[in-house]
Design an enzyme around this catalytic site. Structure first.
Site, mmCIF file in Angstrom:
data_model
loop_
_atom_site.group_PDB
_atom_site.id
_atom_site.type_symbol
_atom_site.label_atom_id
_atom_site.label_comp_id
_atom_site.label_asym_id
_atom_site.label_seq_id
_atom_site.Cartn_x
_atom_site.Cartn_y
_atom_site.Cartn_z
ATOM 1 N N SER A 4 13.984 25.992 86.113
ATOM 2 C CA SER A 4 15.054 26.980 86.108
ATOM 3 C C SER A 4 14.602 28.236 85.378
ATOM 4 O O SER A 4 13.698 28.181 84.539
ATOM 5 C CB SER A 4 16.269 26.354 85.403
ATOM 6 O OG SER A 4 17.350 27.241 85.388
ATOM 7 N N ASP A 5 15.225 29.349 85.706
ATOM 8 C CA ASP A 5 14.907 30.586 85.000
ATOM 9 C C ASP A 5 16.155 31.449 84.885
ATOM 10 O O ASP A 5 17.003 31.447 85.774
ATOM 11 C CB ASP A 5 13.809 31.370 85.725
ATOM 12 C CG ASP A 5 13.174 32.382 84.793
ATOM 13 O OD1 ASP A 5 12.413 31.984 83.895
ATOM 14 O OD2 ASP A 5 13.471 33.591 84.923
ATOM 15 N N THR A 6 16.250 32.175 83.778
ATOM 16 C CA THR A 6 17.398 33.048 83.527
ATOM 17 C C THR A 6 16.920 34.448 83.174
ATOM 18 O O THR A 6 16.034 34.594 82.332
ATOM 19 C CB THR A 6 18.244 32.496 82.346
ATOM 20 O OG1 THR A 6 18.702 31.182 82.672
ATOM 21 C CG2 THR A 6 19.445 33.380 82.066
#
Ligand code: TTP
Length: 189
Positions: free
Chosen positions: A70-72
Site C-alpha cells: 500500500s502507499d499513501t
C-alpha cells in the site's frame, strides 16, 4: 476472513488496520524506489508504488500467499507530497495545507506470481487555518517526520482537520472497506 496473506509494509499503522479486518498475516518490509516519474500524475504514482511494493514482495520469494502492498500520498494543487525532508520543508507544506482542502490518496495492491490487482481511494481533508506557533509546536512533537504530507490524522494532527469526506482509514494508511473488497476479488481470481 480465513485467508492468510503477507503485508509488505514497515508501517505499524497498516499492521494495526489490517488486523481490524481479521485477516491472518505476517509482515515484512520491502525496499522499493519510491521516486515519482517526471510528469507522472499523483493517482498513477501512488497506485504504481502500491503495486511495486506488492510485486517486490513476490519477487523476494514470498510466493506461498498473496502479498499486500500500500502507499499513501497527500496531494495539493495536483502535487504529491511525501514525508517531510526537514523542518523547512514541513513548514512550507503546512502553510500550503492551512485553511484549504487537499486529497489523501491511498492505493492498495495484492499480488502473487500469477496476478496483481489494485485500487485507489481518494479522501478530501480540510485543514483549519494554522498559525506559525501551531506549525512549530507540531514539528517538535516528533509526529510529522514519518508521515506522508507531514501529519497524522489519528494523532496530534487530528486537531487540524475541520472536515473529512471519504475514508478515515485510508488517510491513516489502509482503507478497510476497499481492502476487504479487493482481497475478495483477488481470491476469486
Ligand atoms: C496523511 C497521513 C499519513 N499517514 C501515514 C500513512 C503511511 O504509513 C505514511 C505514508 O507513507 P508510505 O510511504 O505510504 O508508507 P510507510 O513508509 O509508512 O510504510 P510502507 O511503505 O512500508 O508500507 O503516512 C498517517 O499515519 N496519518 C495521516 O493522517
Amino acid at each position: 476472513m480465513q485467508t492468510a496473506i503477507y503485508l509488505a509494509s514497515a508501517s505499524p499503522r497498516r499492521k494495526e488496520l489490517l488486523s481490524q479486518l481479521g485477516v491472518e498475516f505476517s509482515q515484512f518490509s520491502v525496499d522499493a524506489d519510491e521516486s515519482q516519474f517526471p510528469n507522472e500524475a499523483p493517482r498513477d504514482y501512488v497506485e504504481r508504488l502500491a503495486r511495486l511494493k506488492a510485486q517486490s514482495g513476490v519477487a523476494m520469494g514470498y510466493t506461498d500467499r498473496p502479498v499486500l502492498g500500500s502507499d499513501t500520498v497527500v496531494v495539493i494543487d495536483d502535487t504529491a507530497l511525501g514525508k517531510p525532508l526537514d523542518q523547512t520543508d514541513f513548514t512550507a507544506t503546512m502553510k500550503r495545507l492551512s485553511g484549504r482542502t487537499h486529497q489523501v490518496m491511498t492505493a492498495v495492491a495484492i499480488a502473487d506470481s500469477e496476478q496483481v490487482k489494485s485500487c485507489l481511494v481518494i479522501t478530501d481533508v480540510t485543514f483549519k487555518p494554522l498559525s506559525d506557533a501551531e506549525i512549530d509546536a507540531y514539528w517538535h512533537s516528533g509526529e510529522p517526520q514519518d508521515k506522508a504530507g507531514g501529519y497524522g490524522i489519528q494523532g496530534l494532527g487530528g486537531r487540524f482537520v475541520s472536515h473529512i469526506s471519504g475514508s478515515y482509514f485510508a488517510v491513516v494508511g489502509l482503507p478497510l472497506y476497499e481492502t476487504e473488497l479487493l482481497l475478495n476479488e483477488f481470491l476469486r481470481g
